[in-house]
Enzyme design. Structure first.
Site, PDB file in Angstrom:
ATOM      1  N   ARG A  14       0.850  -1.239   0.022  1.00 54.77           N
ATOM      2  CA  ARG A  14       0.018  -0.107  -0.104  1.00 54.77           C
ATOM      3  C   ARG A  14       0.941   1.199  -0.123  1.00 54.77           C
ATOM      4  O   ARG A  14       2.195   1.250   0.183  1.00 54.77           O
ATOM      5  CB  ARG A  14      -0.915   0.221   1.205  1.00 54.77           C
ATOM      6  N   LYS A  74       1.850   2.276   7.343  1.00 54.28           N
ATOM      7  CA  LYS A  74       2.423   1.517   8.530  1.00 54.28           C
ATOM      8  C   LYS A  74       3.486   2.072   9.313  1.00 54.28           C
ATOM      9  O   LYS A  74       4.167   3.132   8.965  1.00 54.28           O
ATOM     10  CB  LYS A  74       3.273   0.245   8.174  1.00 54.28           C
ATOM     11  N   TYR A  93      -0.815   4.313  10.581  1.00 57.50           N
ATOM     12  CA  TYR A  93      -1.250   3.321  11.721  1.00 57.50           C
ATOM     13  C   TYR A  93       0.064   3.217  12.463  1.00 57.50           C
ATOM     14  O   TYR A  93       1.159   2.613  12.002  1.00 57.50           O
ATOM     15  CB  TYR A  93      -1.648   2.131  10.804  1.00 57.50           C
ATOM     16  N   HIS A  95      -0.192   1.683  16.185  1.00 59.02           N
ATOM     17  CA  HIS A  95      -0.555   0.599  17.013  1.00 59.02           C
ATOM     18  C   HIS A  95       0.374   0.554  18.088  1.00 59.02           C
ATOM     19  O   HIS A  95       0.960  -0.299  18.525  1.00 59.02           O
ATOM     20  CB  HIS A  95      -0.443  -0.807  16.074  1.00 59.02           C
ATOM     21  N   GLU A 117      -5.628   4.678  13.365  1.00 55.83           N
ATOM     22  CA  GLU A 117      -6.427   3.569  14.220  1.00 55.83           C
ATOM     23  C   GLU A 117      -7.078   4.241  15.665  1.00 55.83           C
ATOM     24  O   GLU A 117      -8.114   3.710  16.165  1.00 55.83           O
ATOM     25  CB  GLU A 117      -5.781   2.281  14.639  1.00 55.83           C
ATOM     26  N   ASP A 268      -1.561  -7.123  15.728  1.00 56.75           N
ATOM     27  CA  ASP A 268      -0.931  -5.631  15.579  1.00 56.75           C
ATOM     28  C   ASP A 268      -1.352  -4.771  16.842  1.00 56.75           C
ATOM     29  O   ASP A 268      -0.659  -3.839  17.330  1.00 56.75           O
ATOM     30  CB  ASP A 268      -1.263  -4.900  14.393  1.00 56.75           C
TER      31      ASP A 268
END
Length: 303
Positions: A14, A74, A93, A95, A117, A268
């Protein structure tokens, strides 16, 4: 000035800065820097970016150095930690709940980090939801593949055939991931059970899902009872911004069939299966006590 570097995570196809976003930012008077070749794995060419108004740079280092805001997919990997500077804005993201090293590294930079998120709009998570939908659907197709005997599974066909019972799919969590997983599994003909602690959510799912889906209020006893029949278990529990609760302990694996499969979509965020650990698309599975574990931390990166 915004920037989109190419993702470094293994098999992450992505890209954060897509042409539509570039076009919108440029139309508002912003400069957008994109690493050359950064969108190729997502089917986006440098020409696509340039037509949208992006300025192409030859390396990720240039993008990180010049952009005031970085848009990624990411979390930064250790090789990227030193690229982030004080005052820089990072959208991705993250996490953080399951990664103390990454959390402390972000704090040390003095940068402004926004985790997709956890960004809440009127009680919903609009930046997480699309990827949760993808991961929920993928969990079933990947889990079904892992059930095949040559992948270490018990050798059960998810939907069965006339004269042979379908697989039992247990889904822990009735949120976005769980709902999409249930739709996929039910559509393939499996016998589906969804566990959740929100009775209003269970009532809603009972109304919208097909007849081969059952809803059960989640308790430790209910989980252990359901594990005995499960061929495929989907971990789909989300605590926004927090570590996922461990609903299945190592000793619980002894209740499961040899060759049963676990797909922990919550990996994750620390995972809701105690024996899970992050894996990659290159090496997606491992076995614990005869149970196959699929724990790819960036499942949607494949599609």
């Amino acid at each position: 000035m915004s920037g989109g570097p190419k993702e470094m995570k293994q098999r992450e196809h992505r890209v954060g800065a897509v042409p539509a976003m570039v076009h919108g930012l440029v139309a508002d008077g912003n400069t957008v820097l994109v690493e050359a070749g950064g969108g190729v794995e997502a089917g986006i060419t440098d020409d696509d970016f340039q037509r949208a108004g992006a300025t192409m740079l030859s390396s990720a280092d240039q993008v990180w150095a010049e952009a005031e805001m970085i848009v990624k997919v990411k979390e930064p990997l250790p090789d990227e930690f030193a690229k982030i500077r004080s005052g820089q804005i990072l959208f991705t993201y993250l996490h953080l709940a399951a990664d103390e090293v990454l959390t402390r590294a972000r704090l040390a930079t003095g940068s402004h980090c926004f985790a997709y998120e956890t960004l809440d709009v009127n009680g919903s998570l609009p930046l997480l939801t699309p990827m949760s939908e993808v991961a929920g659907r993928m969990s079933i197709q990947d889990g079904a593949k892992c059930l095949e005997r040559h992948h270490g599974g018990v050798g059960t066909l998810l939907g069965g055939v006339p004269g042979v019972a379908p697989a039992h799919v247990l889904i822990l969590g009735g949120g976005v991931v769980g709902t999409q997983a249930a739709r996929m599994a039910a559509g393939m003909g499996a016998d589906v059970t969804i566990l959740d602690v929100n009775l209003d959510r269970l009532r809603y799912l009972d109304e919208i899902l097909p007849a081969n889906c059952s809803t059960v209020y989640s308790t430790p006893l209910a989980v252990r009872h359901a594990l005995k029949e499960a061929d495929l278990v989907i971990g789909a529990v989300l605590i926004p911004g927090g570590v996922a609760p461990k609903l299945v302990r190592r000793e619980d694996l002894a209740l499961m069939k040899p060759g049963a499969v676990i797909v922990d979509v919550a990996v994750d965020q620390g995972g809701c299966i105690e024996t899970c650990r992050p894996t990659t698309h290159e090496n997606p599975t491992f076995e614990v006590d005869g149970v196959v574990h699929y724990c790819v931390a960036n499942m949607p990166g494949a599609v």
